[in-house]
Design a protein around this motif. Structure first.
Motif, PDB file in Angstrom:
ATOM      1  N   ASN A  57       0.825  -1.231  -0.166  1.00 12.99           N
ATOM      2  CA  ASN A  57       0.062   0.095   0.026  1.00 12.99           C
ATOM      3  C   ASN A  57       1.000   1.200   0.097  1.00 12.99           C
ATOM      4  O   ASN A  57       2.130   1.258   0.281  1.00 12.99           O
ATOM      5  CB  ASN A  57      -1.140  -0.050   1.283  1.00 12.99           C
ATOM      6  N   GLU A  58       0.336   2.455  -0.152  1.00 12.54           N
ATOM      7  CA  GLU A  58       1.078   3.734  -0.350  1.00 12.54           C
ATOM      8  C   GLU A  58       1.476   3.991   0.877  1.00 12.54           C
ATOM      9  O   GLU A  58       2.578   4.682   1.090  1.00 12.54           O
ATOM     10  CB  GLU A  58       0.005   4.642  -1.187  1.00 12.54           C
ATOM     11  N   ASN A  59       0.810   3.748   1.821  1.00 12.15           N
ATOM     12  CA  ASN A  59       1.351   4.142   3.308  1.00 12.15           C
ATOM     13  C   ASN A  59       2.598   3.389   3.820  1.00 12.15           C
ATOM     14  O   ASN A  59       3.521   3.798   4.705  1.00 12.15           O
ATOM     15  CB  ASN A  59       0.057   3.764   4.389  1.00 12.15           C
ATOM     16  N   GLY A  60       2.805   2.129   3.007  1.00 12.33           N
ATOM     17  CA  GLY A  60       4.244   1.450   3.284  1.00 12.33           C
ATOM     18  C   GLY A  60       4.248   0.879   4.815  1.00 12.33           C
ATOM     19  O   GLY A  60       5.076   1.145   5.789  1.00 12.33           O
ATOM     20  N   VAL A  61       3.254   0.243   5.293  1.00 13.61           N
ATOM     21  CA  VAL A  61       3.223  -0.138   6.969  1.00 13.61           C
ATOM     22  C   VAL A  61       4.111  -1.559   6.754  1.00 13.61           C
ATOM     23  O   VAL A  61       3.677  -2.470   6.105  1.00 13.61           O
ATOM     24  CB  VAL A  61       1.758  -0.419   7.184  1.00 13.61           C
ATOM     25  N   PHE A  62       4.703  -1.695   7.813  1.00 15.48           N
ATOM     26  CA  PHE A  62       5.293  -2.963   8.003  1.00 15.48           C
ATOM     27  C   PHE A  62       4.464  -3.927   8.766  1.00 15.48           C
ATOM     28  O   PHE A  62       3.991  -3.540  10.071  1.00 15.48           O
ATOM     29  CB  PHE A  62       6.954  -2.919   8.519  1.00 15.48           C
ATOM     30  N   HIS A  63       4.274  -5.260   8.417  1.00 13.19           N
ATOM     31  CA  HIS A  63       3.705  -6.218   8.955  1.00 13.19           C
ATOM     32  C   HIS A  63       4.607  -7.377   9.399  1.00 13.19           C
ATOM     33  O   HIS A  63       5.618  -7.723   8.720  1.00 13.19           O
ATOM     34  CB  HIS A  63       2.646  -6.685   8.200  1.00 13.19           C
ATOM     35  N   ARG A  64       3.848  -7.990  10.400  1.00 14.06           N
ATOM     36  CA  ARG A  64       4.726  -9.149  10.617  1.00 14.06           C
ATOM     37  C   ARG A  64       4.769 -10.474   9.663  1.00 14.06           C
ATOM     38  O   ARG A  64       3.608 -10.597   9.131  1.00 14.06           O
ATOM     39  CB  ARG A  64       4.498  -9.796  12.177  1.00 14.06           C
ATOM     40  N   ALA A  65       5.827 -10.946   9.032  1.00 15.05           N
ATOM     41  CA  ALA A  65       5.853 -12.082   8.442  1.00 15.05           C
ATOM     42  C   ALA A  65       6.140 -13.288   9.024  1.00 15.05           C
ATOM     43  O   ALA A  65       5.806 -14.472   8.500  1.00 15.05           O
ATOM     44  CB  ALA A  65       6.812 -12.042   7.234  1.00 15.05           C
ATOM     45  N   GLY A  66       6.638 -13.257  10.135  1.00 20.66           N
ATOM     46  CA  GLY A  66       7.028 -14.524  10.814  1.00 20.66           C
ATOM     47  C   GLY A  66       8.264 -14.260  11.984  1.00 20.66           C
ATOM     48  O   GLY A  66       8.536 -13.080  12.241  1.00 20.66           O
ATOM     49  N   ASP A  67       8.986 -15.374  12.287  1.00 17.80           N
ATOM     50  CA  ASP A  67      10.016 -15.240  13.379  1.00 17.80           C
ATOM     51  C   ASP A  67      10.903 -16.474  13.233  1.00 17.80           C
ATOM     52  O   ASP A  67      10.741 -17.580  12.722  1.00 17.80           O
ATOM     53  CB  ASP A  67       9.515 -15.102  14.684  1.00 17.80           C
ATOM     54  N   ILE A  68      12.025 -16.073  13.833  1.00 15.19           N
ATOM     55  CA  ILE A  68      13.193 -16.953  13.902  1.00 15.19           C
ATOM     56  C   ILE A  68      13.591 -17.085  15.395  1.00 15.19           C
ATOM     57  O   ILE A  68      13.922 -16.100  16.008  1.00 15.19           O
ATOM     58  CB  ILE A  68      14.365 -16.546  13.089  1.00 15.19           C
ATOM     59  N   SER A  69      13.601 -18.142  16.028  1.00 15.82           N
ATOM     60  CA  SER A  69      13.949 -18.487  17.362  1.00 15.82           C
ATOM     61  C   SER A  69      15.092 -19.589  17.437  1.00 15.82           C
ATOM     62  O   SER A  69      15.415 -20.334  16.509  1.00 15.82           O
ATOM     63  CB  SER A  69      12.524 -18.604  18.194  1.00 15.82           C
TER      64      SER A  69
END
Length: 126
Positions: A57-69
């Motif tokens: 989107n134009e606002n360019g919000v960062f979202h969680r894709a996952g994690d590494i533990s």
């Protein structure tokens, strides 16, 4: 408290740059911005790194894709990749792809052994 109506907030990365992050994402000990527009939220107490990617989107919000533990139990080291956004896995650079069209794969566990590394370096010494 959110900075925007959608609940997203502005968070500062170690570079000093500010990023708009979705609700609940990126809340760690430190936020590192990589040059390829990926953010890493380091969570020391939970021994994990959260991966954030920018939406289209134009606002360019960062979202969680996952994690590494990371885990070390009785001398056995394991890396757990948990990605709710996993589209496919690829083994090696030219290896086979494992697609995830039905969103059934979310976790990959990798056990580490330094003997493997030594053997790899002996075989691939440059």
């Amino acid at each position: 408290m959110s900075d925007f109506p959608d609940g997203s907030v502005l968070l500062e990365a170690t570079s000093g740059r500010w990023y708009r992050v979705a609700p609940g994402a990126g809340r760690g000990t430190m936020l590192i911005d990589l040059p390829n527009e990926i953010l890493l939220a380091i969570n020391v107490s939970s021994k994990m790194i959260e991966v954030l990617i920018k939406d289209g989107n134009e606002n360019g919000v960062f979202h969680r894709a996952g994690d590494i533990s990371f885990e070390n139990k009785e001398g056995e080291n394991t890396i757990h990749l948990f990605f709710e956004s996993l589209k496919e896995l690829k083994l090696d650079h030219n290896g086979a792809k494992i697609e995830n069209p039905f969103h059934e794969i979310t976790s990959v566990f990798a056990k580490l052994d330094l003997k493997q590394a030594r053997q790899w370096w002996d075989k691939n010494s440059f």
